[in-house]
Design an enzyme around this catalytic site. Structure first.
Site, short mmCIF file in Angstrom:
data_model
loop_
_atom_site.label_atom_id
_atom_site.label_comp_id
_atom_site.label_asym_id
_atom_site.label_seq_id
_atom_site.Cartn_x
_atom_site.Cartn_y
_atom_site.Cartn_z
CG HIS A 138 47.26 32.85 35.05
ND1 HIS A 138 47.77 33.19 36.27
CD2 HIS A 138 46.21 33.67 34.83
CE1 HIS A 138 47.04 34.18 36.77
NE2 HIS A 138 46.10 34.49 35.93
N PRO A 162 51.16 35.65 29.54
CG PRO A 162 48.96 36.30 30.02
CD PRO A 162 49.86 35.09 29.95
CG HIS A 218 40.19 40.01 29.34
ND1 HIS A 218 38.86 39.71 29.48
CD2 HIS A 218 40.86 39.07 30.04
CE1 HIS A 218 38.73 38.63 30.23
NE2 HIS A 218 39.94 38.22 30.58
CE LYS A 234 44.55 46.62 29.73
NZ LYS A 234 45.11 45.39 30.22
#
Length: 474
Positions: A397, A371, A201, A473
């Site tokens: 994805h 991403p 993430h 991050k």
DNA sequence: ATGTAC
């Protein structure tokens, strides 16, 4: 039995590959990427093909790799009558997804301030393992986030009403049932609303490096040299706990309803049973929580940009879910049918014929946000109607891991990964150096190769490539 | 991905 190349970028797992397969499997990869798909992933595609009520094919996107039960990068659709729902087909991080904000700023104006900006974002958006938020949501607010997602966040003053037009499901999926969310999931989720989390993430400041399709880019509001911000996160501990709790219930349902599954991790329940309804209701809660989460994070991002670039605009280009099961209408053997489409590490990629795409993108298709891994390019694509024929309107994805976290830790240190990124002109902020090693660019497949497959198949068209300038991050 | 163990 071997898998068989049936077309460029399409490999078929024949029905005879393992006993009990109801439909063939399909793996969408180039010849080069085919070499990177582990045998275990092919087995998982075959396993999913044995589940009751599956229609079309059990599918894997070009970024597919081994997951819990279903492969990550897996897509499977089940008939409402006779089908099942399975948490393994959604993933632990329910509605993990990606949001892209487009600014009206030029990279050359932002670059000199990149470190200051990144520090401010790192501070404004809490991140890291077990991170808790600035929000301090009440129990009632948590319930509202479950019920109404981003719509609730807008009412609370995060973002604006028009943002909702640019979220999948308008940021709020119907069917939430908070009574099916346990005490533990609530306890974990409440303090984490408005946090980025950890692992892959991130919040990233990017520059539009290349435009592939000027016409679509213009309609998406993208131009070369533009600053964009990408947010990749999900439902944090809430979604994880909901998945864990319902896996337990559905393992029992497998015995109760006498479902023959080749892997315990494929725990599922027949659609229409209380167990299936309860999981779906809880899953929607987590999905809505994730949309609220990304909405809140986007709001804080806008506040930071407004501090350093007063009057600048950060418009929401789109927000996609890549870990979710949805009820969608699709054409099956010429007939329209309601299906439960599971996308796990797979992005919806609806083309212009679907009514679900935002009015602003009418005639184009939905933005598909892919991403990159830390330090590598991300892509914006545009969904095409061909995806409806091939993949129930789905695309990849991300880039997909090629190395385990533990292997990465043995091979790299956070310090050297950070130094290498800095040499490439990418600023990094992180709460943990070990995490930087686990997320080193080398542990992922090249995202461009994965995107090429989707583009060449005609599932989604390449629109723009975005490169990182600064990444925050966990 | 994840309070990386009930």
């Amino acid at each position: 039995m071997e898998i068989e190349k049936i077309d460029d970028n399409i490999y078929e797992v024949p029905i005879g590959y393992r006993p009990g397969m109801r439909v063939p499997g399909r793996i969408f990869v180039s010849a080069a990427l085919r070499e990177m798909v582990e045998p275990g992933t092919v087995d998982q595609v075959a396993n999913v093909a044995t589940l009751p009520g599956i229609v079309g094919h059990s599918m894997a996107m070009p970024d597919a790799h081994l997951g819990y039960g279903f492969p990550i990068g897996g897509v499977a659709a089940f008939k409402e009558q006779g089908g099942i729902i399975s948490p393994g087909g959604v993933g632990f991080d329910i509605n993990c997804g990606v949001r892209l904000l487009r600014s009206d700023l030029q990279a050359r104006d932002v670059q000199p301030l990149i470190n200051t900006l990144l520090d401010a974002l790192f501070q404004a958006v809490p991140s890291g393992l077990g991170s808790t938020g600035r929000l301090h949501a009440t129990d009632r607010q948590l319930t509202e986030s479950f019920l109404r997602g981003a719509e609730w966040a807008v009412e609370e003053g995060y973002g604006v009403e028009s943002d909702l037009d640019f979220c999948e499901e308008n940021g709020s999926m119907p069917g939430a049932d908070p009574s099916q969310v346990g005490v533990k999931a609530r306890k974990r989720g409440r303090p984490q609303l408005g946090t980025l989390g950890s692992g892959n993430h991130f919040l990233e400041i990017q520059r539009v490096e290349e435009i592939y399709n000027p016409e679509i880019a213009k309609r998406f509001g993208l131009f070369k040299g533009q600053i964009t911000v990408m947010i990749h996160c999900g439902s944090r501990g809430a979604g994880h706990q909901i998945c864990t709790d319902h896996l337990d219930v559905l393992s029992k349902a497998v015995r109760k309803y006498n479902i023959d599954i080749p892997d315990k991790q494929l725990a599922c329940a027949p659609l229409g049973t209380p167990e299936a309804d309860h999981y779906f209701g809880a899953m929607v809660c987590a999905a809505n929580y994730a949309w609220a989460n990304r909405h809140i994070i986007a709001h804080w991002t806008r506040e930071v940009f407004d501090r350093y670039f007063p009057g600048s605009q950060l418009q929401l280009l789109y927000d996609v879910a890549h870990n979710v099961a949805k009820i969608e209408e699709h054409r099956v053997e010429g007939k329209k049918e309601r299906l439960y489409v599971h996308r796990k590490g797979a992005t919806r990629a609806f083309g212009p014929s679907r009514t679900e795409i935002p009015a602003a993108y009418e005639g184009l298709g939905q933005p598909v946000l892919i991403p990159g891994s830390m330090g590598t390019a991300s892509y914006v694509l545009c969904g095409q109607d061909k995806a409806l024929d091939l993949t129930f309107g789905s695309a990849c994805h991300g880039s997909g891991r090629v190395m385990s976290r533990s292997q990465a830790l043995r091979q790299f240190t956070g310090k050297e990964v950070k130094a290498a990124l800095n040499r490439d002109g990418i600023a990094v902020r992180s709460t943990s150096p070990g995490m930087l090693a686990e997320e080193a660019p080398q542990v992922y497949k090249p995202s461009g190769d994965v995107v090429d497959v989707v583009h060449n198949l005609g599932i989604a068209t390449r629109v723009a490539r975005l490169v990182p300038l600064g990444v925050s991050k966990g």
